[in-house]
Design an enzyme around this catalytic site. Structure first.
Site, PDB file in Angstrom:
ATOM      1  N   GLY A   1       0.822  -1.202   0.000  1.00 20.81           N
ATOM      2  CA  GLY A   1       0.000   0.000   0.000  1.00 20.81           C
ATOM      3  C   GLY A   1       0.857   1.254   0.000  1.00 20.81           C
TER       4      GLY A   1
ATOM      5  N   ALA B   1       9.373   6.341 -12.921  1.00 20.16           N
ATOM      6  CA  ALA B   1       8.316   6.575 -13.906  1.00 20.16           C
ATOM      7  C   ALA B   1       7.876   8.038 -13.907  1.00 20.16           C
ATOM      8  CB  ALA B   1       7.123   5.663 -13.619  1.00 20.16           C
ATOM      9  N   ALA B   2       8.405   8.823 -12.997  1.00 19.26           N
ATOM     10  CA  ALA B   2       7.965  10.215 -12.841  1.00 19.26           C
ATOM     11  C   ALA B   2       8.269  11.048 -14.070  1.00 19.26           C
ATOM     12  CB  ALA B   2       8.631  10.833 -11.628  1.00 19.26           C
TER      13      ALA B   2
ATOM     14  N   HIS C   1      15.139  13.198  -3.401  1.00 20.14           N
ATOM     15  CA  HIS C   1      15.166  11.735  -3.393  1.00 20.14           C
ATOM     16  C   HIS C   1      16.527  11.201  -3.815  1.00 20.14           C
ATOM     17  CE1 HIS C   1      10.574  11.498  -3.492  1.00 20.14           C
ATOM     18  NE2 HIS C   1      10.978  10.859  -2.425  1.00 20.14           N
ATOM     19  N   ARG C   2      17.133  11.846  -4.831  1.00 18.04           N
ATOM     20  CA  ARG C   2      18.462  11.413  -5.290  1.00 18.04           C
ATOM     21  C   ARG C   2      19.478  11.514  -4.161  1.00 18.04           C
ATOM     22  NH1 ARG C   2      19.939  13.386 -11.375  1.00 18.04           N
ATOM     23  NH2 ARG C   2      17.912  12.965 -12.283  1.00 18.04           N
TER      24      ARG C   2
ATOM     25  N   VAL D   1      18.969  11.328  -0.997  1.00 18.58           N
ATOM     26  CA  VAL D   1      18.720  10.289   0.000  1.00 18.58           C
ATOM     27  C   VAL D   1      19.321   8.955  -0.448  1.00 18.58           C
ATOM     28  CG1 VAL D   1      16.888   8.844   1.004  1.00 18.58           C
ATOM     29  CG2 VAL D   1      16.658  11.336   0.987  1.00 18.58           C
ATOM     30  N   ARG D   2      19.256   8.669  -1.747  1.00 13.47           N
ATOM     31  CA  ARG D   2      19.736   7.364  -2.224  1.00 13.47           C
ATOM     32  C   ARG D   2      21.259   7.255  -2.209  1.00 13.47           C
ATOM     33  NH1 ARG D   2      15.176   7.685  -5.517  1.00 13.47           N
ATOM     34  NH2 ARG D   2      16.360   8.762  -7.096  1.00 13.47           N
TER      35      ARG D   2
ATOM     36  N   ASP E   1      10.619   2.160 -10.162  1.00 12.52           N
ATOM     37  CA  ASP E   1       9.677   2.660  -9.162  1.00 12.52           C
ATOM     38  C   ASP E   1       8.836   3.781  -9.801  1.00 12.52           C
ATOM     39  OD1 ASP E   1       8.409   3.346  -6.821  1.00 12.52           O
ATOM     40  OD2 ASP E   1      10.232   3.768  -5.701  1.00 12.52           O
TER      41      ASP E   1
END
Lengths: 172, 172, 172
Positions: free
Chosen positions: C10, C35-36, C50-51, C53-54, C83
């Site tokens: 979820g 997919a963004a 996000h980049r 963080v990875r 993702d």
């Protein structure tokens, strides 16, 4: 040999396919008991298409409300597949004008019937309670009824399964 | 002995019943910590009915917001059942005027408190993120908060369970 | 070594974090295939965050539609994380003007590509079918497509997982 198998999952989770495969592992003719109401030509065509997919071992019976009677009268079959509890509940909700007591009585009668059948029965239902609380009152009532019905039917089943992404998870 | 058990599931999945059974396996008096707000006579009647169902071993404390304080002060009980995280989050959402940082701080304080308690605690939450994306902005915020809170609380728990159709599945 | 891992759950269930941890257990540089669609400054800032963080092992590729081509061209990586399937499906739904046949063809091409890749691929998707039936026609179409896509992708995967409250449950 009697055996009750309860199968739940989200929309298009593969629960009906899993139920069908399990039923087809039983010897003899098979009964597909559909809660659907044949109301128009489009529905009739869809039911016809589904019948063709299931193949020659299956007979189909459409019964919107009297599921207990249909199951009790299912003689001579190697197994029965009832698809699905949530559609039956929505039919009952309309028929009994939202009276929860009458609807849950019908669920309890189904549960009692399941324990007395002498052939394997596969019961398919839907998970409808893992989204956000619906704003619509009738939708909230329906998801409460579906959750309660799933608990009561799984309680009397010999096996219970949750299907996700086509993969069956054993619940009990 | 300290033991934190996180229990999640959809609406009417049987998660509270499972939590109650698990708590009743602990010796001693039991505390039912409800996130509910007693706002009117109807709510008071429902709470009274629920108390009667739980029976004499249970005491009930209604606390809409100060769950950490209530848990920290829960002395002399054999176990505590907190029901439920999602109702508490919706109270926090209103109280903190949708400030996510304050709400997640409260969740982190609860998580830290859980690791320090010396009695078993059973935490009930809801799955709300497995439906379609809600159109309503506040509903989307709520489901994000609930998912994040569930992750953080399950992370500090000794056990985590997912209940479906009344059947508990061990998550951890 | 080729290995396809399908991961569903979820909203905010922890599925992407689990996928990322699994991918980071593979040696070599890692590709994050998002997919963004980068449509505005706010989206660009979120992707940038996000980049960060990875971390340094990850390269990011945004590709709203041509996922099969992006995967086929992913040479020299130790693993790829895609993702997510449901965002890609919503892009396809718009691009193909709701034509289910074209959309499911694209899903089948992805499934076929997955079986031919020579590096590990982690595919993240969403459970969207366990809430109440949406009133909105397009939402119903989307959840049917997502459920069907999840089944077809999990079917060709070597492993499938359901993540709930941050805890992975092995589906297959």
């Amino acid at each position: 040999m009697a055996r009750t198998v309860f199968i739940t999952g989200g929309a298009r989770s593969g629960k009906s396919t899993f139920a069908q495969q399990q039923a087809e592992a039983c010897p003899g003719p098979l009964l597909y008991l559909a809660a659907a109401r044949v109301e128009d030509a489009e529905m009739a065509a869809r039911i016809q298409a589904h019948r063709a997919v299931r193949g020659a071992r299956w007979q189909t019976l459409e019964e919107p409300l009297e599921i207990v009677r249909a199951l009790s009268g299912a003689c001579g079959y190697g197994a029965v597949l009832f698809d699905c509890v949530t559609l039956w509940l929505s039919n009952l909700l309309f028929h009994h004008q939202e009276d929860q007591t009458l609807i849950l009585n019908a669920v309890d009668q189904l549960a009692a019937t399941l324990t007395q059948l002498e052939i394997p029965v596969f019961i398919v239902s839907n998970e409808v309670g893992s989204g956000i609380v619906p704003e619509n009152r009738l939708a909230r009532l329906f998801r409460d009824l579906a959750g309660t019905a799933n608990q009561r039917l799984a309680a009397v089943a010999d096996e219970a399964w949750l299907v996700a992404a086509g993969c069956p998870l054993r619940l009990k």
